[in-house]
Write a protein that holds these residues in place. Structure first.
Motif, PDB file in Angstrom:
ATOM      1  N   ARG A 118       0.827  -1.211   0.000  1.00 43.37           N
ATOM      2  CA  ARG A 118       0.000   0.000   0.000  1.00 43.37           C
ATOM      3  C   ARG A 118       0.862   1.262   0.000  1.00 43.37           C
ATOM      4  O   ARG A 118       0.558   2.255  -0.685  1.00 43.37           O
ATOM      5  N   ASP A 119       1.961   1.231   0.759  1.00 44.51           N
ATOM      6  CA  ASP A 119       2.813   2.412   0.903  1.00 44.51           C
ATOM      7  C   ASP A 119       3.885   2.513  -0.165  1.00 44.51           C
ATOM      8  O   ASP A 119       4.737   3.411  -0.123  1.00 44.51           O
ATOM      9  N   GLY A 120       3.877   1.596  -1.133  1.00 47.02           N
ATOM     10  CA  GLY A 120       4.816   1.682  -2.243  1.00 47.02           C
ATOM     11  C   GLY A 120       6.225   1.234  -1.910  1.00 47.02           C
ATOM     12  O   GLY A 120       7.173   1.590  -2.620  1.00 47.02           O
ATOM     13  N   LEU A 121       6.373   0.426  -0.866  1.00 49.16           N
ATOM     14  CA  LEU A 121       7.699  -0.064  -0.476  1.00 49.16           C
ATOM     15  C   LEU A 121       7.999  -1.436  -1.062  1.00 49.16           C
ATOM     16  O   LEU A 121       9.176  -1.796  -1.229  1.00 49.16           O
ATOM     17  N   ALA A 122       6.979  -2.227  -1.340  1.00 48.92           N
ATOM     18  CA  ALA A 122       7.165  -3.586  -1.839  1.00 48.92           C
ATOM     19  C   ALA A 122       6.072  -3.928  -2.840  1.00 48.92           C
ATOM     20  O   ALA A 122       5.008  -3.298  -2.863  1.00 48.92           O
ATOM     21  N   THR A 123       6.350  -4.910  -3.669  1.00 52.35           N
ATOM     22  CA  THR A 123       5.373  -5.413  -4.623  1.00 52.35           C
ATOM     23  C   THR A 123       5.361  -6.944  -4.563  1.00 52.35           C
ATOM     24  O   THR A 123       6.305  -7.565  -4.081  1.00 52.35           O
ATOM     25  N   ARG A 124       4.276  -7.504  -5.054  1.00 51.75           N
ATOM     26  CA  ARG A 124       4.116  -8.963  -5.127  1.00 51.75           C
ATOM     27  C   ARG A 124       3.936  -9.337  -6.587  1.00 51.75           C
ATOM     28  O   ARG A 124       3.139  -8.722  -7.305  1.00 51.75           O
ATOM     29  N   ARG A 125       4.691 -10.345  -7.053  1.00 52.09           N
ATOM     30  CA  ARG A 125       4.552 -10.767  -8.443  1.00 52.09           C
ATOM     31  C   ARG A 125       4.713 -12.278  -8.543  1.00 52.09           C
ATOM     32  O   ARG A 125       5.284 -12.915  -7.657  1.00 52.09           O
TER      33      ARG A 125
END
Length: 211
Positions: free
Chosen positions: A62-69
């Motif tokens: 949500r805070d733009g620190l991590a992503t899931r792929r």
């Protein structure tokens, strides 16, 4: 759930709005080593509940620190990784580790340990040599790699097996002393307390008594 805020017009307070919750910075520490599966993150964060880890990862997305792929075949599994914004926390964690080293003390019976947790103090110290390269570090708990230069970091991503410029081997006594800030890894190497394998500029700097 909306993000909690200190509601203070201060950059430090804004930063803590994003990373001040329990476990967040330790998740960043793990993801700085490269993309990780949820199960691997949970294994290397002893003490965190599955619900808490899932919540913190959602907060970080949500805070733009991590992503899931999702990885392609044949793995076809989901991994978490830091965004560019998240990777900017590396020097923050290095500095935080340097500040906290004095409070580390002797290892307690309840303390977990992982080899790559030593990466932060070593990275900060070796970067000051001003040499680029890949460092393989061998300690009792395992092996990890450091990348020095324009894009410093740690982990085994993009490091081919056997592809290192210098190998450092530290025994348990030296590991503890370095982690607690009692001795620098460069000084320990030059004193012969760390085995140095390699012939390049970085290895020569580590062997050069007096700098």
């Amino acid at each position: 759930m909306p993000r909690r805020s200190y509601d203070q017009y201060c950059a430090a307070a804004r930063a803590l709005d994003s990373v001040g919750d329990r476990w967040t910075l330790l998740i960043v520490r793990e993801l700085l080593a490269g993309p990780r599966r949820y199960t691997d993150l949970h294994a290397d964060l002893p003490g965190v509940s599955t619900d808490m880890l899932a919540t913190r990862l959602k907060d970080m997305e949500r805070d733009g620190l991590a992503t899931r792929r999702r990885l392609g075949a044949p793995a076809a599994v989901y991994v978490y990784e830091l965004t560019a914004r998240g990777r900017e926390l590396l020097p923050v964690l290095v500095a935080l580790g340097e500040w906290g080293a004095a409070d580390l003390g002797a290892r307690r019976a309840t303390d977990a340990v992982r080899a790559h947790w030593l990466a932060l103090p070593l990275l900060g110290q070796l970067e000051r040599l001003g040499e680029a390269g890949v460092v393989e570090v061998r300690v009792d708990e395992g092996v990890f790699h450091l990348r020095l230069g324009e894009e410093p970091g740690y982990g085994d991503g993009a490091v081919a097996q056997g592809a290192f410029d210098v190998r450092l081997t530290l025994d348990a006594e030296v590991c503890g002393a370095v982690a607690r800030g009692e001795v620098g890894v460069v000084d320990a190497a030059r004193a012969g307390r760390v085995a140095v394998l390699g012939d390049g500029a970085l290895a020569k700097r580590l062997r050069a008594v007096g700098g």
